[in-house]
Design an enzyme around this catalytic site. Structure first.
Site, PDB file in Angstrom:
ATOM      1  N   HIS A 171     -11.872   4.080  -0.353  1.00  0.00           N
ATOM      2  CA  HIS A 171     -11.860   3.201   0.827  1.00  0.00           C
ATOM      3  C   HIS A 171     -12.704   1.949   0.579  1.00  0.00           C
ATOM      4  CE1 HIS A 171     -11.009   6.618   3.980  1.00  0.00           C
ATOM      5  NE2 HIS A 171      -9.886   5.983   3.647  1.00  0.00           N
ATOM      6  N   ARG A 204      -2.427  -2.020  -3.727  1.00  0.00           N
ATOM      7  CA  ARG A 204      -3.608  -1.162  -3.618  1.00  0.00           C
ATOM      8  C   ARG A 204      -3.479  -0.056  -4.662  1.00  0.00           C
ATOM      9  NH1 ARG A 204      -5.026   2.898   1.357  1.00  0.00           N
ATOM     10  NH2 ARG A 204      -6.952   3.698   0.446  1.00  0.00           N
ATOM     11  N   ASN A 260       0.891  -1.166   0.000  1.00  0.00           N
ATOM     12  CA  ASN A 260       0.000   0.000   0.000  1.00  0.00           C
ATOM     13  C   ASN A 260       0.925   1.211   0.000  1.00  0.00           C
ATOM     14  OD1 ASN A 260      -1.757   2.061   0.487  1.00  0.00           O
ATOM     15  ND2 ASN A 260      -2.635   1.175   2.360  1.00  0.00           N
ATOM     16  N   ARG A 317      -7.833  16.944   5.320  1.00  0.00           N
ATOM     17  CA  ARG A 317      -8.762  17.294   4.234  1.00  0.00           C
ATOM     18  C   ARG A 317     -10.060  17.862   4.810  1.00  0.00           C
ATOM     19  NH1 ARG A 317      -8.631  11.568   1.498  1.00  0.00           N
ATOM     20  NH2 ARG A 317      -6.570  11.161   2.354  1.00  0.00           N
ATOM     21  N   GLU A 357      -7.342  -3.733   5.252  1.00  0.00           N
ATOM     22  CA  GLU A 357      -7.342  -3.537   3.800  1.00  0.00           C
ATOM     23  C   GLU A 357      -6.344  -4.455   3.114  1.00  0.00           C
ATOM     24  OE1 GLU A 357      -6.910   0.638   4.771  1.00  0.00           O
ATOM     25  OE2 GLU A 357      -8.231   1.103   3.091  1.00  0.00           O
TER      26      GLU A 357
END
Ligand code: ADP
Length: 597
Positions: A174, A86, A7, A235, A381
């Site tokens: 996500h 990913r 990732n 963010r 993940e």
């Protein structure tokens, strides 16, 4: 099968090694290279009881990946079978994992304008890894793929046509995390994922909420880019797009400067100076007003999305918390969940405080009697990526062959109670003709459908009787009836609209009205020969000439006695300009992602 998963971000590289045995996935190694700067980084490795953390000489992503073979050798990890990556943005075309060969990489490269902050690092990791492990298959798993089931009302921004034609639409991210925790929550609840309305709330450095309706993503809070939606570490989440013009005129900021500010200097960092929720919570506890406001605002935004998604799905069975903040901050979970009694959600505060997530636990923390479950679970993940890579590589390589296509007109399946109400006590349907699926037949009798806007007469009845009445119409029919009919797999009738059916002896108002999702019936022999598996979703090319169409997300149903054929409805058949006797071709997406649009 042993899979190395990467990732890669702009300033860090996380990796894991997983062993996939049957349905079990076990992590055997975990590592991270973080804070690439000043000619070095910070490295963390972990396997079993051994853990090491310390400075390392790798100055960037490429150097870190190149060092991985030595690191793995040092930790006694050998025998890799594949590398999984990913990939943040797969656009509209990557609906499932894809082998990362040159053609696929070029295709992903074209998507870079959609994810300038994320895809370049992902792609660099793939290119370096292909050099380091030239003999291993490399497979990409896309953050956007899970959300490609979102309907047009979710994915469309209300902007000029030319902007939409240029690619402006909502995607959502996500996806790997939301998919994993939704499966984990269904396991914890002991119910099939396909029966549940879930709201997954991933609160990490990035944060997003996702409405998962009956196993499929319906909506997620991130949009074209991962900037929309919840308040995040750096963010902003939702802001009025009018901010661009205002900031330009008032402060003379360029588009790039505003984008940079919204991505890197907003969120918790913009509100408090720190992007780290632990700092913000500590400061709030010490009386810092800015930190207190940030926490309130953060929780409020999540609450708004939970309320919105409950409304979008017409209810909710469970809310799932995950990500560093969702997993660890009991006070944030409490702030988010307080005051949801009106929709049947009540937290048990003691359970909330006592959450222990060891061994992939997924504890339920709702109060006794709460109609809505609240589940906390670690996101995994990388583990999900390993699973999907293994599934992709195990998929049998089949020989493409033509697939017969059958066009289903509108029809109903009746249950015994509906038959009685419509035709009278003791009535039995008359078999008119057998259908190609063994045991199924069309009846001579007909019924009428009545909606608020119109009636449709002479509706076919298909036998045998079922447990629940199901009415299958086309999208066009739904306009004629005046009812917004959802696309559903057969049998997935929870929350479906009510329709009136008229028969010769009476009428009923029943739910079960659906637009049937296209699907493939296939027997095990044909499935093996064509390389298809039960539950898989494939794309099928149908028709010829100008109207030929590739249909996405077609569910494969392997059944012991099935007559192999694809079922589409009349709207789909008309769109592809086909009639009886037509055949389709399953598209091998992993080999030709370019065909997937
Ligand atoms: P990423 O999205 O980069 O994977 P994580 O999922 O690790 O990030 O989440 C990082 C966030 O989780 C940070 O804001 C961090 O402060 C927060 N976090 C981690 N542990 C706690 C905790 N015990 N209490 C509150 N916040 C926490």
């Amino acid at each position: 099968m042993r899979i190395l998963v990467f990732n890669a971000g702009s300033s860090s590289l996380k990796l894991g090694v997983f062993d996939q045995h049957g349905a079990d996935t076990v992590q055997v190694f975990k590592g991270a290279f973080e804070r690439f700067r000043d000619g070095g980084c910070l490295a963390r490795f972990e396997a079993g009881a051994r853990r090491e953390t310390g400075p390392a000489p790798h100055a960037d992503l490429a150097a870190a990946i190149a060092a991985v073979p030595d690191v793995l050798a040092d930790w006694g990890i050998a025998g890799l079978d594949a590398v999984g990556h990913r990939i943040a943005h797969g656009g509209a075309e990557f609906t499932q994992p894809a082998r990362l060969d040159e053609a696929t990489l070029a295709r992903i490269e074209l998507l870079t304008p959609l994810a300038p902050l994320h895809n370049p690092a992902n792609l660099e990791a793939v290119r370096v890894a292909r050099n380091v492990w030239p003999d291993l298959p490399q497979v990409g798993v896309f953050d956007t793929a899970f959300h490609l089931t979102n309907p047009p009302r979710v994915t469309t921004y209300a902007v000029p046509e030319a902007w939409r034609a240029a690619g402006l639409r909502r995607y959502g991210f996500h996806g790997t995390s939301h998919k994993y925790v939704a499966q984990r929550a269904a396991e914890a609840l002991g119910r099939p994922l396909g029966d549940l309305r879930l709201i997954s709330v991933h609160l990490g450095n990035g944060a997003s909420a996702c409405a998962i309706n009956l196993g499929r993503s319906l909506d997620s809070s991130m949009g074209l880019t991962p900037l929309e939606g919840l308040v995040m570490g750096t963010r902003s989440g939702d802001v009025d797009p009018g901010a661009f013009g205002y900031l330009h005129r008032q402060l003379g900021l360029t588009i790039e400067a505003i984008e940079d500010g919204l991505n890197h200097d907003s969120g918790l960092k913009g509100l408090t100076g720190s992007a780290d929720m632990r700092d913000v919570e500590d400061r709030a506890a010490a009386g810092d007003a800015a930190a207190q406001l940030a926490i309130n605002l953060y929780a409020y935004r999540v609450r708004k999305y939970i309320g919105a998604y409950a409304a979008a799905m017409g209810g909710v069975d469970a809310v799932i918390f995950t990500g560093g903040i969702g997993e660890n901050s009991a006070s944030m979970r409490r702030r988010i969940c307080d005051g949801f009694d009106f929709m049947g959600l009540r937290l048990d505060h003691d359970r909330n405080m006592a959450v222990d997530l060891a061994d992939h636990a997924a504890p339920q923390i709702q109060a006794y009697g709460s109609r809505v479950a609240v589940i906390v679970t670690e996101t995994a993940e990388q583990l999900q990526i390993a699973r999907e890579v293994a599934a992709q590589l195990r998929r049998p390589v089949g020989v493409p062959r033509p697939l017969p296509v059958a066009v289903s007109g509108r029809h109903v399946h009746l249950c015994a109670a509906s038959l009685k109400a419509l035709f009278g006590d003791g009535y039995e349907l008359t078999v008119d003709k057998p259908l190609r699926q063994p045991g199924n037949w069309a009846a001579k009798e007909r019924v009428t459908l009545v909606g608020p806007k119109g009636r449709i007469e002479h509706i076919a009845i298909l036998g045998p009787l079922r447990k629940a009445t199901q009415i299958e119409v086309s999208r066009t029919d739904s306009f004629a009836l005046g009812i917004d009919v959802p696309v559903r797999d057969s049998g997935q009738l929870e929350g479906t609209p009510v329709i009136r059916i008229e028969g010769p002896a009476g009428q009923i108002d029943t739910d079960g009205l659906i637009v049937a999702a296209r699907h493939i019936h296939i027997n095990p022999t044909d499935a093996l020969a064509m390389g298809l598996e039960d539950g898989q979703e494939v794309q099928v090319r149908i028709g010829e000439g100008d109207r030929a169409l590739t249909f996405g997300r077609t569910l494969v149903r392997v059944q012991p006695t099935a007559f192999t054929e694809m079922h589409i409805d009349t709207d789909e058949a008309n769109a592809a300009g086909i009639g009886p006797g037509c055949e389709g071709q399953v598209v091998d997406l992993s080999a030709h992602p370019v065909l997937a649009g």
